[in-house]
Scaffold this motif. Structure first.
Motif: not given
Length: 402
Positions: A25-27, A75-84, A87-91
């Motif tokens: 879901x969204x950040x 975790x969110x840094x990784x899924x962003x890099x994998x383009x999964x 949204x922006x990193x919530x953290x």
């Protein structure tokens, strides 16, 4: 295990706008879920700042909070890099700038103990020099308790200092509004003409509240004298530098009230340079945010002066909490039914009247008001100013103001 427990709780107990939160879901939804998890599952307290949250550990909090925040951020840094994740990193604090603080300012004090940043006592370039984090949730080990500013003469010391250095009408209006309204500086600097027209009462102006996403959900109340100065500023000094050469009644709602000499919106950095000159002239050390603390302390003093019994004291304290928009939602729910704007106006008018009386006494030049050094060490609250049982209450209240 840390992430497994969080995602299990997310699937079973999370709630955002009436629905369970999914990791994708969204950040904004994820941040809300993390806030709930930190408070209700990990026993933390949160203190909102402009673009991030302080996470404060309590006796109930486990020692693994730092690991949890680091793990979920990774975790969110990784899924962003994998383009999964779209949204922006919530953290991550999106407004954090990695360019801040590269150069050490010449005025940096060496080998001096420093208060935590939550204390709000460091000027911007000093705070930015020290190591910062781009984390949206920033863990602090110990909870800072603010000083309570109680010297009744404090506003008039600054008014005199500003007058002595030839302050602008713009800065005079802003500083008077700081003391009279209890507002944060950005809530004043971002005011528009439409904000004033939005309120029915002549001495009130609508403003944003931190975390309200630019919606005007609160109001500020000031004195008749300050309103006169505000209109005079708009019709003279502001008009001189504005791109649109209109008077107060002719300006459009979207026009920002306070402008620079270039006709641009007046911002914190520009105001701070003038504030610094004024407090140097006044021979005191004072952060802008302490005007807010001064306001609350003096409102409480006036509550005790005017209330007829303990029940009325409690009711008026609740009205004050709602005016200040204390961030704890549970507290707001408890106090909500007490809030009545008309009742608050009565309290505020009493305080404003007393401020005007004290100002007139101060300007008469009595020696007891102009001894310079007495102000430096006399602005902390003592049991002589408020009943001792109220000091704990007001300290707790200030936590919600930060």
């Amino acid at each position: 295990m840390t992430l497994e427990r969080f995602f299990s709780w997310l699937a079973k107990s999370s709630n955002y706008q009436g629905a369970r939160v999914m990791w994708s879901d969204s950040h904004l939804a994820i941040r809300t879920a993390i806030e709930d998890y930190l408070v209700y599952q990990m026993g933390c307290k949160l203190r909102s700042k402009e673009n991030f949250q302080y996470v404060i550990m309590t006796k109930k909090s486990p020692q693994t909070i730092n690991h949890f925040l680091a793990a979920i951020k990774s975790f969110y840094k990784t899924v962003l890099q994998l383009k999964l994740y779209e949204f922006q990193n919530p953290l991550v604090d999106a407004d954090y700038s990695i360019t801040i603080g590269k150069v050490k300012p010449s005025s940096m004090r060496e080998n001096k103990p420093r208060l935590p940043k939550i204390a709000g006592t460091e000027i911007p370039y000093e705070s930015s020099y020290r190591k910062q984090s781009d984390s949206y949730f920033k863990l602090v080990a110990n909870e800072w308790k603010p000083n309570i500013i109680a010297d009744q003469d404090l506003p008039y010391i600054l008014y005199r200092a500003g007058s002595d250095i030839g302050w602008s009408l713009r800065d005079e209006v802003i500083i008077r509004m700081l003391f009279e309204t209890g507002a944060r500086i950005n809530e004043i600097l971002e005011l528009t003409i439409g904000d004033y027209r939005q309120r029915i009462n002549l001495y009130e102006i609508a403003t944003l509240n931190k975390g309200s996403e630019k919606r005007r959900i609160k109001f500020l109340r000031f004195s008749q004298d300050t309103l006169k100065l505000l209109i005079r500023y708009v019709n003279s000094e502001r008009k001189k530098y504005a791109h649109e050469k209109h008077t107060f009644t002719k300006l459009s709602d979207s026009e920002v009230i306070f402008l620079t000499r270039r006709g641009d919106p007046y911002n914190y950095r520009a105001f701070y340079s003038h504030w610094s000159k004024i407090i140097i002239q006044a021979k005191i050390k004072m952060n802008i945010h302490k005007t807010r603390h001064w306001f609350v302390t003096n409102m409480i003093r006036n509550i005790y002066d005017t209330a007829s019994d303990s029940g009325e004291i409690e009711m008026k304290k609740h009205e004050l909490i709602n005016y200040m928009k204390w961030k704890d939602p549970e507290t707001i729910k408890v106090y909500e039914h007490y809030f009545n704007e008309a009742a608050f106006r009565e309290i505020h008018e009493n305080m404003a009247k007393k401020m005007q009386e004290y100002e007139q006494e101060y300007l008469k030049g009595s020696q007891s008001y102009i001894e310079g050094n007495r102000f430096t060490n006399s602005i902390l609250l003592t049991e002589e100013i408020l009943p001792v049982e109220e000091i704990e209450w007001i300290n707790e209240f200030y936590k919600g103001m930060e």
